[in-house]
Design an enzyme around this catalytic site. Structure first.
Site, PDB file in Angstrom:
ATOM      1  CB  CYS A 119      71.203  32.157  45.417  1.00  0.00           C
ATOM      2  SG  CYS A 119      69.495  31.266  45.144  1.00  0.00           S
ATOM      3  CG  HIS A 256      74.204  29.398  46.328  1.00  0.00           C
ATOM      4  ND1 HIS A 256      73.370  29.142  47.217  1.00  0.00           N
ATOM      5  CD2 HIS A 256      73.574  29.371  45.223  1.00  0.00           C
ATOM      6  CE1 HIS A 256      72.245  28.941  46.676  1.00  0.00           C
ATOM      7  NE2 HIS A 256      72.420  28.985  45.429  1.00  0.00           N
ATOM      8  CG  ASN A 286      69.309  27.070  45.775  1.00  0.00           C
ATOM      9  OD1 ASN A 286      69.399  27.630  46.691  1.00  0.00           O
ATOM     10  ND2 ASN A 286      69.139  27.533  44.540  1.00  0.00           N
TER      11      ASN A 286
HETATM   12  N1  ACO Z   1      61.749  15.356  37.326  1.00  0.00           N
HETATM   13  C1  ACO Z   1      61.822  14.659  36.004  1.00  0.00           C
HETATM   14  N2  ACO Z   1      61.900  15.123  34.799  1.00  0.00           N
HETATM   15  C2  ACO Z   1      62.165  16.467  34.837  1.00  0.00           C
HETATM   16  C3  ACO Z   1      62.404  17.241  35.966  1.00  0.00           C
HETATM   17  C4  ACO Z   1      61.794  16.778  37.186  1.00  0.00           C
HETATM   18  N3  ACO Z   1      61.896  17.188  38.427  1.00  0.00           N
HETATM   19  N4  ACO Z   1      62.340  18.685  35.801  1.00  0.00           N
HETATM   20  C5  ACO Z   1      62.622  18.723  34.696  1.00  0.00           C
HETATM   21  N5  ACO Z   1      62.421  17.343  33.939  1.00  0.00           N
HETATM   22  C6  ACO Z   1      62.547  17.043  32.605  1.00  0.00           C
HETATM   23  C7  ACO Z   1      62.259  18.053  31.570  1.00  0.00           C
HETATM   24  O1  ACO Z   1      60.923  18.339  31.463  1.00  0.00           O
HETATM   25  C8  ACO Z   1      62.866  17.626  30.262  1.00  0.00           C
HETATM   26  O2  ACO Z   1      62.257  16.747  29.695  1.00  0.00           O
HETATM   27  P1  ACO Z   1      61.908  16.698  28.051  1.00  0.00           P
HETATM   28  O3  ACO Z   1      63.510  16.492  27.825  1.00  0.00           O
HETATM   29  O4  ACO Z   1      61.309  15.590  27.834  1.00  0.00           O
HETATM   30  O5  ACO Z   1      61.722  18.083  27.721  1.00  0.00           O
HETATM   31  C9  ACO Z   1      64.217  16.858  30.895  1.00  0.00           C
HETATM   32  O6  ACO Z   1      63.719  16.767  32.312  1.00  0.00           O
HETATM   33  C10 ACO Z   1      65.488  17.737  30.814  1.00  0.00           C
HETATM   34  O7  ACO Z   1      65.296  19.097  31.293  1.00  0.00           O
HETATM   35  P2  ACO Z   1      66.330  20.296  31.451  1.00  0.00           P
HETATM   36  O8  ACO Z   1      65.691  21.419  32.284  1.00  0.00           O
HETATM   37  O9  ACO Z   1      67.159  20.286  30.117  1.00  0.00           O
HETATM   38  O10 ACO Z   1      67.152  19.263  32.534  1.00  0.00           O
HETATM   39  P3  ACO Z   1      68.818  19.743  32.967  1.00  0.00           P
HETATM   40  O11 ACO Z   1      69.591  18.691  32.989  1.00  0.00           O
HETATM   41  O12 ACO Z   1      69.107  21.046  32.572  1.00  0.00           O
HETATM   42  O13 ACO Z   1      68.419  19.690  34.399  1.00  0.00           O
HETATM   43  C11 ACO Z   1      68.151  21.694  36.158  1.00  0.00           C
HETATM   44  C12 ACO Z   1      67.658  20.862  35.187  1.00  0.00           C
HETATM   45  C13 ACO Z   1      68.663  20.548  37.339  1.00  0.00           C
HETATM   46  C14 ACO Z   1      67.139  22.790  36.783  1.00  0.00           C
HETATM   47  C15 ACO Z   1      69.647  22.373  35.677  1.00  0.00           C
HETATM   48  O14 ACO Z   1      69.416  22.730  34.652  1.00  0.00           O
HETATM   49  C16 ACO Z   1      70.279  23.349  36.870  1.00  0.00           C
HETATM   50  O15 ACO Z   1      70.527  22.663  37.976  1.00  0.00           O
HETATM   51  N6  ACO Z   1      70.258  24.380  36.495  1.00  0.00           N
HETATM   52  C17 ACO Z   1      70.691  25.296  37.341  1.00  0.00           C
HETATM   53  C18 ACO Z   1      69.643  25.704  38.425  1.00  0.00           C
HETATM   54  C19 ACO Z   1      69.979  26.551  39.645  1.00  0.00           C
HETATM   55  O16 ACO Z   1      71.237  26.383  40.317  1.00  0.00           O
HETATM   56  N7  ACO Z   1      69.431  27.403  40.118  1.00  0.00           N
HETATM   57  C20 ACO Z   1      69.652  27.999  41.307  1.00  0.00           C
HETATM   58  C21 ACO Z   1      70.485  29.208  40.961  1.00  0.00           C
HETATM   59  S1  ACO Z   1      70.573  29.941  42.391  1.00  0.00           S
HETATM   60  C22 ACO Z   1      69.246  31.258  42.659  1.00  0.00           C
HETATM   61  O17 ACO Z   1      69.489  32.516  42.662  1.00  0.00           O
HETATM   62  C23 ACO Z   1      67.767  30.726  43.004  1.00  0.00           C
END
Ligand code: ACO
Length: 329
Positions: A119, A256, A286
């Site tokens: 990214c 980004h 993304n």
């Molecule tokens: N729909 C519904 N529920 C979901 C989904 C989904 N798509 N995905 C995960 N959940 C659930 C999980 O299973 C979990 O359930 P549980 O509590 O019963 O176990 C709950 O939602 C919370 O999951 P978390 O992973 O803790 O959710 P979080 O609030 O951290 O959000 C997210 C997840 C959006 C991925 C966040 O962590 C994030 O944005 N992280 C950064 C990711 C990012 O920006 N990556 C790109 C970097 S750049 C690159 O190089 C690719």
């Protein structure tokens, strides 16, 4: 104090972008995996993303963005002597996707190569092109970020497949003599970092030398989130320190586009006003290395970014890699 000395700058001469035709909204995704529009919007700000058609490759998207950038600059491929293409989703293991774009543009001179920083790829490519141009070795660079992340997603994994999209963006950087002051147009400074200890937080579980497969993207989302704001703000602080500027001097902040919450938290931490943030994450998801040039292109097309504006770009991605560049547009 020493008087400023004239020096070469890498000046933006044109911009272009391309998004695949097919646009997929959260409701459509909720029919494929157990998710909801509400969950995706609340956690990420993403509403839609574009997905490449069958047979539509990264080089095809990149070529369309490059052609638009050339037209925007009033140039042809004959005027370019360097192509740097940032991608983590190349058409082939080799040759470099950049050489496919070079051929598609009908260009047989100069040099074209890929750059891999996931990214952060576009920021790394801008910084690398800048170093070529200000050394005097090359005159005009096509800097492209292009991805087909849809091809490396595990479409059964709701924690990752809802986050990404496909697309491409390109800018042309041209070596021009500046006065050596902050009023010069061009790349004023860039700051790149990486730390390979974070590999397992964001990676693809395949490759030629390990599994002989392409693999799928795997991410510990919460862990990535935890590091993201600190890392991207650190390199923006480096850019401010190197140029004696501050958040108030920025006209536009073009981060980004991974997650709206990361974008807003980074801006807030540095005191960047909300109205200066360019956001396309809701429409594109993304798109990895393509996200910044896609956002830049959108803000140029609608007249927000104007010649002479001070623009900060930053990104963080797998590796981890992270970086910033401050550009007088
Ligand atoms: N729909 C519904 N529920 C979901 C989904 C989904 N798509 N995905 C995960 N959940 C659930 C999980 O299973 C979990 O359930 P549980 O509590 O019963 O176990 C709950 O939602 C919370 O999951 P978390 O992973 O803790 O959710 P979080 O609030 O951290 O959000 C997210 C997840 C959006 C991925 C966040 O962590 C994030 O944005 N992280 C950064 C990711 C990012 O920006 N990556 C790109 C970097 S750049 C690159 O190089 C690719």
């Amino acid at each position: 104090m020493n008087a400023p000395q004239k020096r070469l700058r890498s000046v933006v001469a044109g911009i272009g972008s391309y998004l695949p035709e097919r646009c997929v909204d959260n409701v459509e995704l909720a029919r494929m995996v157990d998710t909801s529009d509400d969950w995706i919007v609340q956690r990420t700000g993403i509403r839609t993303r574009h997905i490449a058609a069958e047979g539509e490759t990264t080089s095809m998207l990149a070529t369309k963005a490059a052609e638009q950038a050339l037209a925007n600059a009033g140039l042809t491929a004959a005027d370019i002597d360097l192509i740097i293409l940032a991608t983590a989703t190349p058409d082939y293991t080799f040759p470099a996707t950049a050489t496919l774009v070079q051929a598609a543009l009908g260009m047989t001179h100069g040099v074209a190569f890929d750059l891999q920083a996931v990214c952060s790829g576009f920021v790394f490519a801008v910084s690398t092109a800048d170093k070529f141009l200000i050394s005097g070795s090359h005159k005009r660079a096509l800097v492209i970020g292009a991805e087909t992340f849809s091809r490396i997603l595990d479409w059964k994994d709701r924690t990752t497949c809802v986050l990404f999209g496909d697309g491409a963006g390109a800018i042309i950087l041209e070596a021009q003599e500046g006065e050596g002051t902050l009023a010069d147009r061009g790349v004023l400074t860039s700051h790149l970092r990486s730390d390979g200890r974070h590999r397992e937080k964001l990676f693809v579980d395949g490759g030629p030398s390990t599994t002989q497969t392409v693999g799928h993207l795997r991410m510990a989302g919460r862990e990535v989130f935890r590091h993201a704001v600190g890392m991207v703000t650190d390199v923006m602080i480096d850019a401010f320190a190197a140029t004696g500027t501050s958040a108030e001097d920025l006209d536009w902040f073009v981060p980004h586009q991974a997650n709206e919450r990361i974008i807003d938290a980074s801006a807030e931490k540095l005191g960047i006003a909300a109205q200066k943030i360019v956001k396309t994450v809701s429409m594109h998801g993304n798109t990895s290395a393509a996200s910044i040039p896609l956002a830049l292109a959108a803000a140029c097309a609608d007249g927000r970014i104007q010649k002479g504006h001070l623009v900060m770009i930053e990104a963080m991605g797998g590796g981890f890699t992270w970086g910033s560049a401050l550009i007088r547009w």
